[in-house]
Design an enzyme around this catalytic site. Structure first.
Site, PDB file in Angstrom:
ATOM      1  N   SER A 259     -18.131  30.722   0.832  1.00  0.00           N
ATOM      2  CA  SER A 259     -17.077  29.769   1.176  1.00  0.00           C
ATOM      3  C   SER A 259     -16.421  30.212   2.476  1.00  0.00           C
ATOM      4  O   SER A 259     -16.364  31.411   2.780  1.00  0.00           O
ATOM      5  CB  SER A 259     -16.034  29.704   0.065  1.00  0.00           C
ATOM      6  OG  SER A 259     -14.871  29.040   0.490  1.00  0.00           O
ATOM      7  N   SER A 260     -15.894  29.261   3.219  1.00  0.00           N
ATOM      8  CA  SER A 260     -15.212  29.599   4.469  1.00  0.00           C
ATOM      9  C   SER A 260     -13.922  30.371   4.214  1.00  0.00           C
ATOM     10  O   SER A 260     -13.370  30.969   5.150  1.00  0.00           O
ATOM     11  CB  SER A 260     -14.904  28.331   5.264  1.00  0.00           C
ATOM     12  OG  SER A 260     -14.118  27.429   4.512  1.00  0.00           O
ATOM     13  N   CYS A 261     -13.448  30.416   2.967  1.00  0.00           N
ATOM     14  CA  CYS A 261     -12.221  31.160   2.673  1.00  0.00           C
ATOM     15  C   CYS A 261     -12.441  32.669   2.715  1.00  0.00           C
ATOM     16  O   CYS A 261     -11.476  33.433   2.591  1.00  0.00           O
ATOM     17  CB  CYS A 261     -11.656  30.751   1.323  1.00  0.00           C
ATOM     18  SG  CYS A 261     -12.596  31.345  -0.094  1.00  0.00           S
TER      19      CYS A 261
ATOM     20  N   TYR B 269     -10.564  34.567  -5.192  1.00  0.00           N
ATOM     21  CA  TYR B 269     -11.843  33.857  -5.047  1.00  0.00           C
ATOM     22  C   TYR B 269     -12.590  34.363  -3.815  1.00  0.00           C
ATOM     23  O   TYR B 269     -13.808  34.585  -3.856  1.00  0.00           O
ATOM     24  CB  TYR B 269     -11.569  32.355  -4.927  1.00  0.00           C
ATOM     25  CG  TYR B 269     -12.780  31.501  -4.703  1.00  0.00           C
ATOM     26  CD1 TYR B 269     -13.665  31.215  -5.746  1.00  0.00           C
ATOM     27  CD2 TYR B 269     -13.056  30.948  -3.452  1.00  0.00           C
ATOM     28  CE1 TYR B 269     -14.778  30.418  -5.555  1.00  0.00           C
ATOM     29  CE2 TYR B 269     -14.173  30.145  -3.247  1.00  0.00           C
ATOM     30  CZ  TYR B 269     -15.018  29.882  -4.297  1.00  0.00           C
ATOM     31  OH  TYR B 269     -16.117  29.090  -4.091  1.00  0.00           O
TER      32      TYR B 269
ATOM     33  N   LYS C 195     -16.408  36.129  -3.383  1.00  0.00           N
ATOM     34  CA  LYS C 195     -17.457  35.599  -2.508  1.00  0.00           C
ATOM     35  C   LYS C 195     -17.885  36.625  -1.455  1.00  0.00           C
ATOM     36  O   LYS C 195     -19.069  36.714  -1.101  1.00  0.00           O
ATOM     37  CB  LYS C 195     -16.977  34.307  -1.840  1.00  0.00           C
ATOM     38  CG  LYS C 195     -16.898  33.127  -2.801  1.00  0.00           C
ATOM     39  CD  LYS C 195     -18.268  32.806  -3.371  1.00  0.00           C
ATOM     40  CE  LYS C 195     -18.278  31.615  -4.277  1.00  0.00           C
ATOM     41  NZ  LYS C 195     -19.624  31.298  -4.803  1.00  0.00           N
TER      42      LYS C 195
ATOM     43  N   HIS D  25      -9.754  20.054  -4.951  1.00  0.00           N
ATOM     44  CA  HIS D  25      -9.441  20.395  -3.580  1.00  0.00           C
ATOM     45  C   HIS D  25      -8.705  19.232  -2.920  1.00  0.00           C
ATOM     46  O   HIS D  25      -8.538  18.162  -3.501  1.00  0.00           O
ATOM     47  CB  HIS D  25     -10.724  20.730  -2.802  1.00  0.00           C
ATOM     48  CG  HIS D  25     -11.339  22.032  -3.209  1.00  0.00           C
ATOM     49  ND1 HIS D  25     -12.355  22.104  -4.139  1.00  0.00           N
ATOM     50  CD2 HIS D  25     -11.092  23.302  -2.824  1.00  0.00           C
ATOM     51  CE1 HIS D  25     -12.709  23.377  -4.310  1.00  0.00           C
ATOM     52  NE2 HIS D  25     -11.952  24.122  -3.527  1.00  0.00           N
TER      53      HIS D  25
END
Length: 313
Positions: free
Chosen positions: A111-113, A140, A144, A183
């Site tokens: 994920s880009s997070c 989270y 990842k 989201h």
């Protein structure tokens, strides 16, 4: 790189979710004849013994890790332990068993997070681990990041042709429209749809509307996944995004227009904004020869049509 044999076993972990179902559709359109999927009721990916038994039976040649516990700001900030623990167990079990039972290729979707909260924009892949994370979804993100490192460790220790990709914010058919777990984009679709149907005079959205986000249709991501499996074999993760962003306020105006809402849009600055801006640098993927095709307006319109006909409404 060579093409994946369309008759070999291809396991899509999370094949009923937003991403997994899109990958499944794309693989079917590409002629894959032995797709393997299990629902969470059939296979608990957090249970190592169950995952080991499954891999022992099926022996997939390719694995795509799209299974994850996911949610928006509210869900992540309310259940950080669940997001950390469940995702760690899911991906460790899947990658370990893929190695043990001879899966030749694997794609781990992150994920880009995973990138720092204040990373320079657009965010390059080498920004990973260079600064503090966004605190509303740090649990989270840590899970990842661990998945990315596990893929790299599998390559170093075992020479595995395993790779990872970092998608930007996704949307499309099959999204989660739950008011507490969704989201930002599906939450807006649901909110504005209800406001339009009831002819509400105003809608209040979270935050200030100033943060900027990038959105990618999930069908574009599905196409990118197969492209990467057949054209990329390096340890560094690859960003998958659209390459342009917009403010949350601009997104709200667009969703309101698509859903037919004509009332006033208000903002609640007491609610968190999250990361100020999050747009990915997709030059690595572009240089490999892949670009997305579905523009945001078109993707929103088709997603809204799907939502109107779905039980989620």
């Amino acid at each position: 790189m060579d093409e994946i044999n369309r008759s070999d076993g291809f396991y899509v972990a999370g094949h009923r979710g937003l991403v997994g179902s899109a990958v499944w559709r794309h693989l079917q359109s590409e002629g894959f004849s032995r797709l393997i999927g299990r629902s969470s009721s059939e296979l608990d990916l957090r249970d190592r013994a169950q995952v080991e038994s499954f891999f022992d039976r099926e022996r997939p040649k390719t694995v795509l890790v799209a299974a994850a516990r996911v949610g928006g700001i509210l869900a992540n900030s309310t259940y950080p332990l669940d997001f950390l623990s469940d995702n760690l167990r899911i991906q460790v079990n899947l990658i370990d068993m893929a190695l043990k039972f001879g899966a030749e290729r694997l794609l781990f979707l992150g994920s880009s997070c995973i990138y720092p909260r204040l990373a320079p924009q657009p965010i390059r892949e080498d920004a990973l681990l260079t600064g503090p994370l966004e605190e509303t979804n740090d649990a989270y993100a840590i899970a990842k990041i661990a998945g990315v490192l596990q893929v790299q460790a599998a390559r170093r220790q075992h020479g595995a042709r395993y790779i990872s990709a970092m998608p930007t914010n996704l949307y499309g058919p099959g999204d989660n429209f739950d008011p507490t777990m969704s989201h930002v984009l599906p939450a807006m679709i649901r909110r504005f749809d209800r406001a339009s149907t009831s002819e509400a005079p105003k809608v209040t959205c979270w935050g200030t509307g100033r943060p900027r986000r990038e959105f990618l249709h999930v069908d574009d991501l599905a196409a990118a996944c197969l492209f990467l499996l057949e054209n990329y074999d390096e340890p560094e993760p690859v960003n998958v995004g659209w390459g342009e962003d917009l403010s949350i306020a601009e997104l709200a105006t667009l969703v309101a227009d698509v859903t037919g809402y004509r009332g006033e849009i208000l903002w609640d600055p007491s609610k968190p904004d999250g990361t100020p801006q999050k747009m990915l640098d997709t030059s690595r993927l572009t240089q490999l020869g892949w670009t997305p095709q579905i523009r945001l307006r078109n993707g929103l319109e088709s997603t809204y049509r799907w939502f109107q006909d779905s039980p989620a409404r």
